[in-house]
Scaffold this motif. Structure first.
Motif, PDB file in Angstrom:
ATOM      1  N   LYS A 122       2.627  13.597  -1.344  1.00  0.00           N
ATOM      2  CA  LYS A 122       2.740  12.152  -1.131  1.00  0.00           C
ATOM      3  C   LYS A 122       3.301  11.849   0.252  1.00  0.00           C
ATOM      4  O   LYS A 122       2.889  10.905   0.924  1.00  0.00           O
ATOM      5  CB  LYS A 122       3.642  11.532  -2.208  1.00  0.00           C
ATOM      6  CG  LYS A 122       2.978  11.446  -3.562  1.00  0.00           C
ATOM      7  CD  LYS A 122       3.873  10.759  -4.567  1.00  0.00           C
ATOM      8  CE  LYS A 122       3.185  10.750  -5.937  1.00  0.00           C
ATOM      9  NZ  LYS A 122       4.097  10.294  -7.007  1.00  0.00           N
ATOM     10  N   MET A 123       4.271  12.666   0.654  1.00  0.00           N
ATOM     11  CA  MET A 123       4.858  12.501   1.988  1.00  0.00           C
ATOM     12  C   MET A 123       3.770  12.651   3.063  1.00  0.00           C
ATOM     13  O   MET A 123       3.673  11.830   3.975  1.00  0.00           O
ATOM     14  CB  MET A 123       5.945  13.555   2.175  1.00  0.00           C
ATOM     15  CG  MET A 123       6.860  13.291   3.320  1.00  0.00           C
ATOM     16  SD  MET A 123       8.026  14.683   3.518  1.00  0.00           S
ATOM     17  CE  MET A 123       7.092  15.690   4.676  1.00  0.00           C
ATOM     18  N   LYS A 124       2.954  13.677   2.923  1.00  0.00           N
ATOM     19  CA  LYS A 124       1.840  13.873   3.875  1.00  0.00           C
ATOM     20  C   LYS A 124       0.896  12.672   3.861  1.00  0.00           C
ATOM     21  O   LYS A 124       0.433  12.208   4.908  1.00  0.00           O
ATOM     22  CB  LYS A 124       1.048  15.133   3.486  1.00  0.00           C
ATOM     23  CG  LYS A 124       1.452  16.369   4.251  1.00  0.00           C
ATOM     24  CD  LYS A 124       0.477  17.505   3.942  1.00  0.00           C
ATOM     25  CE  LYS A 124       1.226  18.813   3.845  1.00  0.00           C
ATOM     26  NZ  LYS A 124       0.462  19.888   3.223  1.00  0.00           N
ATOM     27  N   LEU A 125       0.586  12.180   2.666  1.00  0.00           N
ATOM     28  CA  LEU A 125      -0.328  11.035   2.551  1.00  0.00           C
ATOM     29  C   LEU A 125       0.251   9.808   3.252  1.00  0.00           C
ATOM     30  O   LEU A 125      -0.462   9.109   3.982  1.00  0.00           O
ATOM     31  CB  LEU A 125      -0.595  10.718   1.073  1.00  0.00           C
ATOM     32  CG  LEU A 125      -1.457  11.723   0.310  1.00  0.00           C
ATOM     33  CD1 LEU A 125      -1.444  11.399  -1.181  1.00  0.00           C
ATOM     34  CD2 LEU A 125      -2.901  11.732   0.838  1.00  0.00           C
ATOM     35  N   VAL A 126       1.543   9.554   3.037  1.00  0.00           N
ATOM     36  CA  VAL A 126       2.185   8.388   3.660  1.00  0.00           C
ATOM     37  C   VAL A 126       2.148   8.513   5.180  1.00  0.00           C
ATOM     38  O   VAL A 126       1.804   7.557   5.893  1.00  0.00           O
ATOM     39  CB  VAL A 126       3.639   8.228   3.159  1.00  0.00           C
ATOM     40  CG1 VAL A 126       4.432   7.269   4.045  1.00  0.00           C
ATOM     41  CG2 VAL A 126       3.649   7.730   1.721  1.00  0.00           C
ATOM     42  N   SER A 149       0.835  -1.215   0.000  1.00  0.00           N
ATOM     43  CA  SER A 149       0.000   0.000   0.000  1.00  0.00           C
ATOM     44  C   SER A 149       0.867   1.260   0.000  1.00  0.00           C
ATOM     45  O   SER A 149       0.519   2.257  -0.619  1.00  0.00           O
ATOM     46  CB  SER A 149      -0.956  -0.009   1.198  1.00  0.00           C
ATOM     47  OG  SER A 149      -0.238   0.220   2.402  1.00  0.00           O
ATOM     48  N   PHE A 150       2.027   1.182   0.664  1.00  0.00           N
ATOM     49  CA  PHE A 150       2.892   2.366   0.718  1.00  0.00           C
ATOM     50  C   PHE A 150       3.634   2.574  -0.607  1.00  0.00           C
ATOM     51  O   PHE A 150       4.051   3.691  -0.902  1.00  0.00           O
ATOM     52  CB  PHE A 150       3.877   2.244   1.888  1.00  0.00           C
ATOM     53  CG  PHE A 150       3.213   2.446   3.222  1.00  0.00           C
ATOM     54  CD1 PHE A 150       2.931   3.721   3.680  1.00  0.00           C
ATOM     55  CD2 PHE A 150       2.832   1.362   3.998  1.00  0.00           C
ATOM     56  CE1 PHE A 150       2.302   3.911   4.895  1.00  0.00           C
ATOM     57  CE2 PHE A 150       2.192   1.542   5.219  1.00  0.00           C
ATOM     58  CZ  PHE A 150       1.922   2.822   5.672  1.00  0.00           C
ATOM     59  N   GLU A 151       3.788   1.510  -1.367  1.00  0.00           N
ATOM     60  CA  GLU A 151       4.358   1.658  -2.707  1.00  0.00           C
ATOM     61  C   GLU A 151       3.287   2.221  -3.647  1.00  0.00           C
ATOM     62  O   GLU A 151       3.556   3.142  -4.430  1.00  0.00           O
ATOM     63  CB  GLU A 151       4.844   0.279  -3.188  1.00  0.00           C
ATOM     64  CG  GLU A 151       5.770   0.321  -4.386  1.00  0.00           C
ATOM     65  CD  GLU A 151       6.244  -1.083  -4.793  1.00  0.00           C
ATOM     66  OE1 GLU A 151       6.311  -1.992  -3.938  1.00  0.00           O
ATOM     67  OE2 GLU A 151       6.550  -1.255  -5.984  1.00  0.00           O
ATOM     68  N   LYS A 209      11.410   8.473  -2.573  1.00  0.00           N
ATOM     69  CA  LYS A 209      12.242   7.370  -3.079  1.00  0.00           C
ATOM     70  C   LYS A 209      12.510   6.353  -1.976  1.00  0.00           C
ATOM     71  O   LYS A 209      12.450   5.142  -2.209  1.00  0.00           O
ATOM     72  CB  LYS A 209      13.593   7.919  -3.571  1.00  0.00           C
ATOM     73  CG  LYS A 209      13.622   8.225  -5.047  1.00  0.00           C
ATOM     74  CD  LYS A 209      15.065   8.560  -5.488  1.00  0.00           C
ATOM     75  CE  LYS A 209      15.028   9.660  -6.532  1.00  0.00           C
ATOM     76  NZ  LYS A 209      16.315  10.318  -6.746  1.00  0.00           N
ATOM     77  N   LEU A 210      12.835   6.837  -0.790  1.00  0.00           N
ATOM     78  CA  LEU A 210      13.128   5.934   0.326  1.00  0.00           C
ATOM     79  C   LEU A 210      11.923   5.063   0.648  1.00  0.00           C
ATOM     80  O   LEU A 210      12.051   3.846   0.862  1.00  0.00           O
ATOM     81  CB  LEU A 210      13.540   6.738   1.567  1.00  0.00           C
ATOM     82  CG  LEU A 210      14.912   7.426   1.513  1.00  0.00           C
ATOM     83  CD1 LEU A 210      15.088   8.375   2.693  1.00  0.00           C
ATOM     84  CD2 LEU A 210      16.034   6.385   1.497  1.00  0.00           C
ATOM     85  N   VAL A 211      10.741   5.674   0.694  1.00  0.00           N
ATOM     86  CA  VAL A 211       9.522   4.909   1.011  1.00  0.00           C
ATOM     87  C   VAL A 211       9.279   3.842  -0.052  1.00  0.00           C
ATOM     88  O   VAL A 211       8.985   2.678   0.264  1.00  0.00           O
ATOM     89  CB  VAL A 211       8.300   5.852   1.143  1.00  0.00           C
ATOM     90  CG1 VAL A 211       6.994   5.071   1.097  1.00  0.00           C
ATOM     91  CG2 VAL A 211       8.392   6.650   2.433  1.00  0.00           C
ATOM     92  N   ILE A 212       9.414   4.210  -1.313  1.00  0.00           N
ATOM     93  CA  ILE A 212       9.167   3.253  -2.402  1.00  0.00           C
ATOM     94  C   ILE A 212      10.169   2.093  -2.329  1.00  0.00           C
ATOM     95  O   ILE A 212       9.789   0.920  -2.402  1.00  0.00           O
ATOM     96  CB  ILE A 212       9.270   3.963  -3.773  1.00  0.00           C
ATOM     97  CG1 ILE A 212       8.122   4.959  -3.938  1.00  0.00           C
ATOM     98  CG2 ILE A 212       9.260   2.949  -4.917  1.00  0.00           C
ATOM     99  CD1 ILE A 212       8.259   5.873  -5.153  1.00  0.00           C
TER     100      ILE A 212
END
Lengths: 260, 260
Positions: free
Chosen positions: A103-107, A86-88, B105-108
């Motif tokens: 995207k950072m906020k969403l994660v 899901s995080f990908e 990038k790190l999260v992915i």
């Protein structure tokens, strides 16, 4: 992973996300990756909740639960992989529509909604409350975390993508909070008086599992009144947004009157 | 969550991340949030792997495994919450040091390393391979995914934070790939001839669980030669980077000669 994702379900979280984007006049399709990510998290939580060491359920959405088909080990791992994926997937949102900062906020918000301070925390409280007589406050704590936080994130995700201001974000959050409680009260009511064929799992399982429910704490009539109250509160917050909330209102009505 | 995080362990993944930052002349402390996130993912995977429906281990790092202390349900949920929290924690990296695009990038990459195409995929292959006679290729597939991908991400994460170019990233990835294989070969050797006191879990468990290992496929001497070869390959790639690799070399020597 695919077995449980394709087992159906109401898809209420994706619907909420799409309807929120629509309220801002944004093409809902643009949020599909976020909607998929949220549904994956919801699905993983069902797979793990159904395990023998948790709720020990054999049926989900009218089909054998994941571990009944694939065994406990693969069910645990399918859940783990769905959560991870899901995080990908949420990062696959179009860069034009959702820049890296969004995207950072969403994660971050998704992790908070799904984790120890959100959904998982609610499931822990739920497990620890089994067989005990819970107060209404304890019951609400469980529901606000176990189902409420991820439902709320479905709306908040749409608002983040739409770059909503703080006041809009507040009202949409409050709307989703009350909708989440309404959803759960109706869930408890359906477990008591619902139709197994429509719900896709045995009715009365809360009683069997000695789970505290709204009808048990408030009586059936009291639970129905509480449901109505939460629906009213959620609609009040929706009205404050001045957005085009036709679809969000329809979903709210659906939650209030759903039979499965 | 805290019980298993604080149960110790070698912290090889954080060490690799810190040493990679050091190789670029960057203060390793700047990467602490990413190091914590990776160690949380590693810890969650141990909690789930130890469950009765998986490897059914009672001891880990010399202490009772999570489910032995808290029960299966809480162990599953502690793992779920650690995995989820890791995605929140990695986003706590300082904005100055790691802008949103780098965090994305790190999260992915973290999700890929930990998920169905990485660690979880390796664990599935491992479960399905139990009791079967695996080929060397099948055994390597399991290790490259089950432990290799997250070890590799520990180095890649440092490289991403250091804004390494493609060639550097390639050589560091290859270094970590071979180091990961060396690590696993040594793990198999230790399971056969190690000291239970030092390892913190019973020796010979691979034999009991009918797991294929390097010594079993290659003989003990063959496994030792394969270990040496992987160490050499990893050091060759390290040398190609022209970075200050003192610490990364030390960790590599540590992996080659570790007794626990």
């Amino acid at each position: 992973m695919i077995y449980s994702l394709e087992a159906g379900g109401k898809r209420i979280r994706p619907l909420l996300l799409f309807a929120t984007l629509d309220a801002f006049g944004i093409d809902p399709k643009k949020g599909i990756q976020a909607a998929c990510a949220i549904e994956m998290i919801h699905t993983y939580s069902l797979i793990h909740d159904d395990l023998p060491s948790m709720d020990n359920d054999d049926l989900r959405r009218g089909k054998p639960t994941n571990h009944k088909v694939f065994g406990d080990a693969i069910a645990i791992l399918a859940g783990d992989a769905l959560l991870t994926y899901s995080f990908e997937v949420i990062n696959m949102l179009s860069e034009n529509f959702t820049p890296p900062s969004a995207k950072m906020k969403l994660v971050i918000e998704m992790a908070k909604a799904a984790g120890a301070e959100g959904m998982v925390g609610g499931q822990v409280a739920d497990m620890e409350g089994e067989g005990k007589a819970l107060s209404l406050e304890e019951l609400e704590y469980i529901h606000i975390h176990k189902t409420g936080k991820l439902l709320k994130f479905s709306v908040v995700a749409g608002a983040i993508m739409a770059q909503a201001n703080a006041s809009l974000l507040h009202n949409l959050s409050a709307f989703a909070h009350h909708l989440g409680l309404a959803f759960q009260i109706q869930d408890d009511i359906l477990d008591l008086i619902g139709n197994q064929q429509l719900i896709g799992k045995p009715v009365g399982s809360d009683t069997v599992n000695q789970k505290s429910t709204y009808p048990q704490l408030l009586s059936l009539e009291g639970a129905k009144a509480a449901l109505e109250n939460q629906i009213k509160l959620s609609k009040d917050y929706l009205e404050k947004t001045d957005l085009n909330t036709t679809l969000l209102n329809e979903i709210t009505d659906l939650v209030a009157s759903r039979d499965h």
